[in-house]
Design an enzyme around this catalytic site. Sequence first.
Site, short mmCIF file in Angstrom:
data_model
loop_
_atom_site.label_atom_id
_atom_site.label_comp_id
_atom_site.label_asym_id
_atom_site.label_seq_id
_atom_site.Cartn_x
_atom_site.Cartn_y
_atom_site.Cartn_z
N CYS A 21 0.82 -1.21 0.00
CA CYS A 21 0.00 0.00 0.00
C CYS A 21 0.86 1.26 0.00
O CYS A 21 1.61 1.51 -0.93
CB CYS A 21 -0.97 -0.07 1.18
SG CYS A 21 -2.37 1.04 1.07
N HIS A 22 0.79 2.09 1.06
CA HIS A 22 1.57 3.31 1.18
C HIS A 22 2.93 3.05 1.83
O HIS A 22 3.74 3.96 1.95
CB HIS A 22 0.82 4.36 2.02
CG HIS A 22 -0.37 4.95 1.33
ND1 HIS A 22 -1.57 4.27 1.20
CD2 HIS A 22 -0.55 6.15 0.74
CE1 HIS A 22 -2.44 5.04 0.57
NE2 HIS A 22 -1.85 6.18 0.27
#
Length: 182
Positions: A112-113
Amino acid sequence: MGKSLEGKTVAILATDGVEQVELTEPRKAVEAAGATVRLLSLKPGEIQGMHHDRKGDRLPVDGVVADARVDDYDGLILPGGVQNPDTLRMDAKAVGFVRDFVESGKPVGVICHGPWVMIEADVVRGRRMTSWPSVRTDLRNAGADVVDEEVVVDQGLVSSRKPEDLPAFCRKLVEEFAEGRH
């Protein structure tokens, strides 16, 4: 899945704002394969998990990254959420730990991030990776070869895009952690 990670210790680096499922599902997978897992953070106590924009559970921290040694771990997991990696990349000790870990050649999982911390550590150049869509330009600008795939493996670096990718991400994590140093 067996106990392919028996005797191995895996670090998860996270802080407040972590996307809870991106921490708990990989943790379950590597523990089920026999690994010992330690949650490292910026401070002792607990961190706040999130379910996207809603508060999740408070998660107990096992150690502080400032005191952590790469030699004590066989693998590293960097979960996402927006606040979590954004806070971690502002901490020199966390960034240094990630840099040293990647440079050690030991396997790393990031979702994800989470790549924001790796970008700050300047360890994505020339690596094939994926991430949450809004992080991809940052990865490209830092020199990564960015693709949009469920899970990408590049010399022990396992990356995925989002919570829906967790089953594939967790399978590949266990495989790469079992293989060890690259």
